[in-house]
Write a protein that holds these residues in place. Structure first.
Motif, short mmCIF file in Angstrom:
data_model
loop_
_atom_site.label_atom_id
_atom_site.label_comp_id
_atom_site.label_asym_id
_atom_site.label_seq_id
_atom_site.Cartn_x
_atom_site.Cartn_y
_atom_site.Cartn_z
N PRO A 1 40.17 40.87 46.03
CA PRO A 1 39.45 42.16 46.06
C PRO A 1 40.15 43.24 46.87
O PRO A 1 40.76 42.99 47.90
CB PRO A 1 38.12 41.77 46.71
CG PRO A 1 38.49 40.65 47.65
CD PRO A 1 39.61 39.90 47.00
N THR B 1 34.62 47.75 43.85
CA THR B 1 35.68 46.80 44.18
C THR B 1 36.56 46.53 42.96
O THR B 1 36.06 46.34 41.85
CB THR B 1 35.08 45.46 44.66
OG1 THR B 1 34.24 45.70 45.79
CG2 THR B 1 36.19 44.48 45.06
N TRP C 1 39.26 43.85 41.52
CA TRP C 1 39.76 42.48 41.66
C TRP C 1 41.04 42.34 40.83
O TRP C 1 41.01 42.44 39.61
CB TRP C 1 38.71 41.48 41.17
CG TRP C 1 37.43 41.48 41.95
CD1 TRP C 1 36.38 42.35 41.80
CD2 TRP C 1 37.08 40.59 42.99
NE1 TRP C 1 35.39 42.05 42.70
CE2 TRP C 1 35.77 40.96 43.44
CE3 TRP C 1 37.71 39.50 43.60
CZ2 TRP C 1 35.11 40.29 44.47
CZ3 TRP C 1 37.04 38.81 44.62
CH2 TRP C 1 35.77 39.21 45.05
N VAL D 1 32.42 36.98 41.31
CA VAL D 1 32.49 37.94 42.42
C VAL D 1 31.49 37.52 43.50
O VAL D 1 30.48 36.86 43.22
CB VAL D 1 32.19 39.38 41.94
CG1 VAL D 1 33.16 39.79 40.85
CG2 VAL D 1 30.76 39.51 41.44
N ASN E 1 32.03 46.09 40.09
CA ASN E 1 33.21 45.24 40.22
C ASN E 1 34.07 45.34 38.96
O ASN E 1 33.60 45.09 37.84
CB ASN E 1 32.79 43.78 40.43
CG ASN E 1 32.20 43.55 41.81
OD1 ASN E 1 32.91 43.32 42.78
ND2 ASN E 1 30.86 43.65 41.90
#
Length: 367
Positions: free
Chosen positions: A116, A124, A126, A145, A151
């Motif tokens: 991350p 975020t 990744w 996650v 995300n």
């Protein structure tokens, strides 16, 4: 947040289909495309630039490629740049990614599991890296996650339902299923590997931004991705390459002499620019020479003209030949009477044999 996504630039690729001079020009053009991606990031005032892998060719990168990349990405400072190595630019001990003293706005993902980076409060990214040129497991296998908010994922991988769509020859590096994106708690995946652009509900393939070979279709380029607070995305594609690539089929039906083949190729490409691949097709009289060698000279205004034989067939009057009291006539009669041949095999044998009788067997590929 607004992100600029690109992938599969393949700096320093060999361009095997091109001669040395054109291949060098094409490699320089790829560098120009990356510079226009940089300019687009500034013009659109995006918050970050993301590359989904295959930025360069690990097996053949030039001596100054690292310095070039450092310069281009450094000019975006302080705007962050995130790089997720793919199978062609995999992250290993001799990787260019390890050799460059990157400016502090450049982050290279180096782990084979998504790691991350917080882009903003509640958002975020990744990212994951290929650590070998092949046999990379799916990055989403067993992954989930560990936080809320929005995300996103950035990696180089093969969405499995897309493999038939992409065509044969594209190996399933880091395979995954589209359903795994949501199962992992991700809102969207920003990807590289497939050169055909694709905007799906849960993932985006920008496609290679500059054509690498003939036959590539679709609105490829760099994608400005606007990420909403609920994880939804809006995508706008921008052309960043100046290269023109065209595929043209030239029908040869009705030509009565070899010079007309040249004329038809010239007419077909007269209004085109850049690089053109011409495929010759159709039935021609057996005495017409349609070998592609030398036809490239008809288009001096192009960067490159590549001529190949498609479904070109020599048109013999088999009924008339079968009436001949000659060895050739007997050959035709015997092949036509053979019960153990299907029609395609029969045609191939007849054409190959008749060309041999004419002393011209090498001129056309038997199809």
């Amino acid at each position: 947040m607004r992100l600029l996504l690109f992938s599969d630039l393949h700096l320093d690729t060999s361009f095997r289909w091109a001669g040395p001079e054109l291949a060098r020009a094409r490699r320089l053009a790829l560098r120009g495309t990356l510079e226009r991606i940089r300019d687009l990031a500034e013009a659109e005032d995006v918050d970050a630039v993301l590359c989904g892998g295959d930025l360069y060719e690990h097996d053949r990168f030039a001596a100054d490629t690292g310095a070039f990349l450092r310069s281009v990405f450094g000019q975006l400072h302080p705007r962050p740049v995130f790089l997720a190595p793919g199978n062609h630019d995999w992250y290993g001990p001799r990787s260019l990614y390890r050799q460059v003293d990157w400016p502090d706005n450049v982050h290279v993902f180096s782990e084979a599991r998504p790691a991350p980076i917080e882009l903003a409060a509640g958002l975020t990214l990744w990212g994951a890296a290929h650590r070998a040129p092949a046999n990379t497991d799916g990055f989403l296998d067993g992954f989930r996650v560990d936080r809320g908010g929005v995300n996103l994922a950035l990696f180089h991988g093969s969405e499995q339902s897309e493999l038939p769509y992409q065509g044969a020859g594209k190996a399933p590096h880091a395979p995954f299923r589209a359903a795994q994106i949501r199962e992992a708690g991700l809102d969207h995946a920003l990807l590289g590997h497939f050169h055909q652009p694709k905007d799906a509900e849960t993932h985006t393939y920008p496609g290679n931004p500059d054509p690498l070979e003939f036959g590539e279709t679709g609105e490829r380029g760099a994608v400005v991705v606007t990420v909403r607070s609920d994880g939804a995305v809006e995508r706008v594609r921008h052309r960043v390459a100046r290269t023109e690539v065209h595929d043209v089929t030239v029908a040869l039906g009705g030509v009565v002499h070899t010079g007309q083949v040249r004329d038809r190729v010239r007419e077909a490409v007269a209004d085109l620019g850049g690089m053109v691949r011409v495929t010759l097709a159709g039935e021609v009289a057996p005495e017409i020479d349609v070998r592609p060698e030398g036809l490239e000279a008809v288009a001096g205004h192009l960067d490159a003209l590549v001529v190949r034989l498609g479904d070109v067939r020599a048109g013999y009057d088999l009924d008339a030949l079968a009436e001949e009291s000659t060895v050739r006539g007997q050959f035709v009669r015997s092949v036509r009477a053979a019960a153990d041949l299907d029609e395609d095999e029969r045609r191939r044998i007849l054409i190959t044999g008749l060309r041999a009788f004419d002393g011209r067997a090498e001129e056309l590929e038997v199809r």
